[in-house]
Design a protein around this motif. Sequence first.
Motif, short mmCIF file in Angstrom:
data_model
loop_
_atom_site.label_atom_id
_atom_site.label_comp_id
_atom_site.label_asym_id
_atom_site.label_seq_id
_atom_site.Cartn_x
_atom_site.Cartn_y
_atom_site.Cartn_z
N GLN A 155 0.97 -1.23 0.00
CA GLN A 155 0.10 0.11 0.07
C GLN A 155 0.84 1.34 -0.22
OE1 GLN A 155 -3.06 -0.34 3.26
NE2 GLN A 155 -2.87 -2.51 2.94
N GLY A 156 2.29 1.00 0.03
CA GLY A 156 3.03 2.25 0.40
C GLY A 156 3.55 2.60 1.49
N VAL A 157 4.58 3.53 1.83
CA VAL A 157 5.01 3.84 2.97
C VAL A 157 4.09 4.48 3.63
CG1 VAL A 157 6.28 6.10 2.00
CG2 VAL A 157 7.18 4.76 4.00
N GLY A 158 3.37 5.57 3.08
CA GLY A 158 2.40 6.35 3.81
C GLY A 158 1.17 5.57 4.45
N ALA A 159 0.71 4.38 3.90
CA ALA A 159 -0.16 3.74 4.38
C ALA A 159 0.46 2.74 5.68
CB ALA A 159 -1.00 2.88 3.61
N ALA A 160 1.71 2.23 5.27
CA ALA A 160 2.28 1.48 6.47
C ALA A 160 2.54 2.42 7.60
CB ALA A 160 3.70 1.20 6.11
N VAL A 161 2.94 3.70 7.50
CA VAL A 161 3.12 4.43 8.61
C VAL A 161 1.48 4.97 9.19
CG1 VAL A 161 3.57 6.95 9.31
CG2 VAL A 161 5.05 5.69 7.67
N MET A 162 0.74 5.09 8.65
CA MET A 162 -0.77 5.31 9.20
C MET A 162 -1.08 4.02 9.94
SD MET A 162 -2.75 8.04 6.75
CE MET A 162 -3.14 6.87 5.42
N THR A 163 -0.82 2.79 9.51
CA THR A 163 -1.36 1.65 10.07
C THR A 163 -0.39 1.60 11.47
OG1 THR A 163 -1.53 0.46 8.24
CG2 THR A 163 -1.16 -0.71 10.04
N GLY A 164 0.88 1.82 11.44
CA GLY A 164 1.66 2.33 12.84
C GLY A 164 1.04 3.03 13.63
N TYR A 165 0.62 4.18 13.19
CA TYR A 165 -0.02 5.39 13.89
C TYR A 165 -1.15 4.91 14.56
CZ TYR A 165 3.25 9.14 12.24
OH TYR A 165 4.16 10.05 12.00
N ARG A 166 -2.03 4.07 13.93
CA ARG A 166 -3.24 3.67 14.31
C ARG A 166 -3.13 2.95 15.48
NH1 ARG A 166 -4.74 3.59 8.79
NH2 ARG A 166 -6.35 5.37 8.32
N ARG A 167 -1.98 1.96 15.32
CA ARG A 167 -1.97 0.94 16.34
C ARG A 167 -0.87 1.72 17.75
NH1 ARG A 167 -3.08 -2.66 19.64
NH2 ARG A 167 -1.57 -4.08 20.49
N ALA A 168 -0.50 2.70 17.60
CA ALA A 168 -0.03 3.48 18.58
C ALA A 168 -1.01 4.14 19.25
CB ALA A 168 1.19 4.40 17.98
N LEU A 169 -2.02 4.76 18.51
CA LEU A 169 -3.28 5.38 19.21
C LEU A 169 -3.91 4.21 20.01
CD1 LEU A 169 -4.27 7.78 16.50
CD2 LEU A 169 -3.17 8.27 18.71
N GLU A 170 -4.06 3.24 19.69
CA GLU A 170 -4.64 1.88 20.35
C GLU A 170 -3.92 1.79 21.54
OE1 GLU A 170 -4.87 -1.57 17.62
OE2 GLU A 170 -6.45 -0.29 16.26
N LEU A 171 -2.70 1.82 21.66
CA LEU A 171 -1.80 1.41 22.55
C LEU A 171 -1.82 2.44 23.81
CD1 LEU A 171 1.10 -0.30 20.80
CD2 LEU A 171 -0.57 -1.38 22.20
N ASP A 172 -2.51 3.68 23.33
CA ASP A 172 -2.39 5.02 24.15
C ASP A 172 -0.93 5.54 24.48
OD1 ASP A 172 -4.06 6.84 25.36
OD2 ASP A 172 -3.91 5.86 27.33
N ALA A 173 -0.30 5.55 23.28
CA ALA A 173 1.19 5.99 23.30
C ALA A 173 0.85 7.56 23.72
CB ALA A 173 1.67 5.87 22.01
N SER A 174 1.97 8.25 24.17
CA SER A 174 2.07 9.82 24.23
C SER A 174 2.69 10.26 23.46
CB SER A 174 2.72 9.97 25.75
OG SER A 174 4.05 9.48 25.97
N ILE A 175 3.84 9.54 22.64
CA ILE A 175 4.69 10.01 21.44
C ILE A 175 4.86 9.12 20.60
CG2 ILE A 175 6.91 11.10 20.84
CD1 ILE A 175 7.01 12.30 23.70
N VAL A 176 4.85 9.30 19.30
CA VAL A 176 5.17 8.24 18.31
C VAL A 176 6.22 8.94 17.43
CG1 VAL A 176 4.27 6.91 16.56
CG2 VAL A 176 2.70 7.57 18.33
N VAL A 177 7.31 7.81 17.44
CA VAL A 177 8.36 8.35 16.58
C VAL A 177 8.37 7.35 15.17
CG1 VAL A 177 10.86 8.05 16.36
CG2 VAL A 177 9.88 8.59 18.62
N LYS A 178 8.65 7.93 14.03
CA LYS A 178 8.67 7.23 12.89
C LYS A 178 10.14 7.28 12.40
CE LYS A 178 8.42 7.02 8.35
NZ LYS A 178 9.50 7.63 7.42
N ILE A 179 10.51 6.09 12.36
CA ILE A 179 12.00 5.76 11.64
C ILE A 179 11.70 4.76 10.47
CG2 ILE A 179 12.40 4.06 13.59
CD1 ILE A 179 15.34 5.16 13.66
#
Length: 177
Positions: free
Chosen positions: A64-88
């Motif tokens: 789906q492309g890098v943007g979709a992969a990042v958004m999938t990771g962001y959604r999961r981080a929000l589900e985990l109730d993260a306070s900060i998300v680092v993208k690397i």
Amino acid sequence: MSGVVAVIPAFKVRSHIREVVANIGAEVDRIIVVDDRCPEESGEFIRDAISDIRLEVLFHSSNQGVGAAVMTGYRRALELDASIVVKIDGDGQMDPRYIPKLLHPLKEGSADYVKGNRFFSLDSARQIPLPRLLLNVCASCANRLITPYWHISDPANGFTAISTSTLRAISFARLDA
């Protein structure tokens, strides 16, 4: 609450991702790798190669492309109730040992979003393959000429950190991944 979550999109990064994940320090509480239907099976490789309890690997059924992969990771981080998300990225161009520097402005409350700059030091710039380096230099010059953000170098750099309060304010449905 999961504190700091690192999101790593994975596509054709098998030769670098192990070192990237291994160099993520204790300041990160969870590591989410999103395999974007990688033909090298980077996700399965890292899941088998690293026995870090912080690691979670998610898989896209189609590329789906890098943007979709990042958004999938962001959604999961929000589900985990993260306070900060680092993208690397998983390709080794970003040194995970700089994560504490990215986190600092967010933790002290002076920023909601922080972006890395590979041009800050010669050692960092040397990690970029020459064709990509030349394109990034041109993009930086163009950015300075056509936007009011003349102080931003390396606009193509995806080494970022964002507070989840800011991330929640972004409508993912309106983003073009």
